[in-house]
Design an enzyme around this catalytic site. Structure first.
Site, mmCIF file in Angstrom:
data_model
loop_
_atom_site.group_PDB
_atom_site.id
_atom_site.type_symbol
_atom_site.label_atom_id
_atom_site.label_comp_id
_atom_site.label_asym_id
_atom_site.label_seq_id
_atom_site.Cartn_x
_atom_site.Cartn_y
_atom_site.Cartn_z
ATOM 1 C CG PHE A 219 -1.901 -1.059 1.372
ATOM 2 C CD1 PHE A 219 -2.366 -1.731 0.253
ATOM 3 C CD2 PHE A 219 -2.413 -1.401 2.611
ATOM 4 C CE1 PHE A 219 -3.324 -2.732 0.365
ATOM 5 C CE2 PHE A 219 -3.378 -2.395 2.742
ATOM 6 C CZ PHE A 219 -3.827 -3.071 1.612
ATOM 7 C CB CYS A 221 5.032 1.401 -4.603
ATOM 8 S SG CYS A 221 6.296 1.733 -5.859
ATOM 9 C CG ASN A 285 7.737 1.532 0.215
ATOM 10 O OD1 ASN A 285 8.855 1.771 -0.223
ATOM 11 N ND2 ASN A 285 6.899 0.708 -0.399
ATOM 12 C CB THR A 286 11.014 5.030 -0.585
ATOM 13 O OG1 THR A 286 10.011 4.734 -1.569
ATOM 14 C CG2 THR A 286 12.048 3.920 -0.568
ATOM 15 C CB CYS A 464 22.786 23.720 22.988
ATOM 16 S SG CYS A 464 24.317 24.260 22.164
ATOM 17 C CB CYS A 467 30.716 22.250 21.274
ATOM 18 S SG CYS A 467 30.173 21.716 22.923
ATOM 19 C CB CYS A 471 34.012 17.335 18.661
ATOM 20 S SG CYS A 471 35.713 16.856 19.051
#
Length: 485
Positions: A219, A221, A285-286, A464, A467, A471
């Site tokens: 259902f 694609c 699916n995609t 946050c 950094c 790294c």
């Protein structure tokens, strides 16, 4: 010192590798985050053999530093928490099918004929969702694939214009029948797509007659050239309910609809599958997308098509959670009324683990096989087995859904404490990437002087961790969590 991930990402993963079977296998294990196997393989090689393997490397730039990889792998390996214990079984029950492991080939270009599937099953894959069978005349375009790349990686995202099986449907069902006869302990699943109620039922019955273990209903694609097919159905809960119930009433084998991600929420379509009597759900699916590179052109045009690969995994996990976190569907999973098969960006055993921990009992792999081959099954299996042994887990089902309790709404997150980043001076090479990102995308909380050593400004840092994420040497970690002042 050499950085393992950076070095193994340079490896070409050659066929019949000149560096030798053991060295090549160890490097591949590292590439797919299976450090336990890599360490055991490197331990079988002498220093002379390691150097000879390195000398034989055909890398276009400079040889992979195999001797250093072996040394660092041994240094980094943690002692086993559970000693003198064999590796556990990965056997699991999915839709009342006992599977030797949770790893299946996804319905796609990686399983389009007998020989391909047979090689995969012999390599260790537990089963296959065969490429979708239909009664249409399938005509493909050329070229049909494209990729999204980043900083030297082969690709993080993959554009696919393929549709369904190009074989006559009678030929495909004969292939499936022969596969089941010759590999009786493997799970052979037919993926089908019909245009009418009658076609859905006819194809499902043919799958049952071919002795398939289950039937998957496509259902989802996203690149069908005719309307009313694939994701056009998956976006309509009413059609999902009707077609699922039609097929369920026509056959006795498990019925597994395959869902599209091209919707706002997976909950309504999944509930339609449940009320239609589905034994399981495949997702996702995609994703409908457009890639704009010159390589993406088909007949000098660009078009909407399916997007897959590592980049879609977070989206797939979110949609899996929408199903397994739903009270009705969660209860259905616990009571074995409907199981979930997870798809989307699975390359390593850690990727597969994340799907299992959100409630999947089965996982499907496609794009990673297209990029690396069926051989990745070795590290999917061994990596997951070693992980289970390290945790003292003897049954795979113990992992299923264990992280669901840790998924919360943003409103329920802890906002009264924070974790400061912590810089490891020995690992830091003074590149200044953390400083640039914090200055231009953060809170200007890092100083970077002439000595090229970054320093956290505690009064400005908000925790946050941008950094830490940028790294390149993994020199930034976590300090102790503390209450905000």
């Amino acid at each position: 010192m050499i950085h393992i991930n950076e070095e193994v990402s340079r490896c070409l993963l050659c066929a019949d590798a000149p560096c030798g079977k053991i060295a090549a296998r160890a490097i591949r294990a590292l590439r797919f985050e299976n450090h336990w196997t890599a360490n055991e393989l490197f331990n079988t090689m002498s220093e002379g053999e390691l150097q000879a393997a390195e000398k034989a490397c055909i890398h276009y730039d400079k040889p992979i530093r195999i001797s250093e990889l072996a040394k660092v792998t041994a240094e980094n390996r943690k002692p086993a928490q559970v000693a003198n214990v064999g590796l556990p079984s990965l056997e699991i029950n999915f839709c009342d099918m006992v599977c030797e492991n949770p790893f299946f080939l996804a319905s796609s270009a990686i399983c389009t004929n007998y020989d391909m599937v047979a090689r995969a099953l012999e390599a260790g894959w537990a089963g296959v969702y065969y490429k979708t069978i239909c009664k249409q005349d399938i005509r493909e375009v050329s070229p049909r694939f494209d990729a999204v790349r980043k900083e030297g990686t082969p690709f993080i995202g993959f554009r696919n214009m393929e549709q369904l099986s190009e074989n006559p449907y009678e030929v495909d069902f004969d292939i499936l029948h022969r596969l089941k006869q010759n590999y009786p302990t493997k799970r052979i699943i037919a993926s089908i797509m019909g245009q009418t109620e009658e076609e859905w039922i006819e194809l499902a019955k043919m799958a049952e007659d071919a002795e398939c273990d289950a039937v998957e209903l496509n259902f989802s694609c996203p690149q069908m050239r005719l309307t009313g097919l694939g994701s056009d159905i998956g976006q309509n809960p009413e059609l999902i309910l009707f077609y699922t119930s039609y097929v369920k009433n026509a056959v006795s084998i498990p019925v597994i609809p395959k869902m599209t991600p091209n919707i706002m929420s997976m909950t309504s379509p999944a509930l339609a599958c449940f009320y239609g009597g589905a034994n399981g759900i495949s997702a996702i699916n995609t994703i409908k997308s457009i890639t704009m590179s010159h390589d993406a052109e088909v007949s000098s045009k660009k078009t909407v098509s399916g997007y897959s690969g590592k980049a879609v995994k977070p989206i797939a996990l979110r949609m899996i959670y929408e199903m397994t976190g739903n009270p009705i569907l969660h209860k259905a999973g616990i009571e074995k009324h409907m199981d979930i098969s997870g798809i989307g960006g699975i390359e390593t055993w850690r990727d597969a683990l994340e799907f299992l921990q959100l409630g999947c009992r089965n996982v499907q792999v496609c794009t990673a096989v297209m990029q690396y081959g069926y051989r990745i099954i070795d590290d999917l299996i061994l990596g997951l087995k070693y992980y289970m042994r390290e945790r003292g887990i003897v049954e795979l089902k113990k992992l299923v859904g264990e992280e669901l309790k840790n998924i919360v709404l943003p409103s329920n997150l802890d906002r009264d404490t924070m974790v400061f980043p912590k810089i490891d001076r020995e690992k830091c090479v003074g590149c200044g990437r953390c400083y640039i990102s914090c200055a231009d995308g953060g809170h200007q909380a890092i100083e970077f002087g002439e000595d090229r050593k970054p320093r956290i400004i505690g009064t400005k840092c908000v925790g946050c961790h941008l950094c830490r994420l940028v790294c390149p040497t993994h020199a930034i970690g976590l300090a102790k969590r503390m209450v905000k002042k």
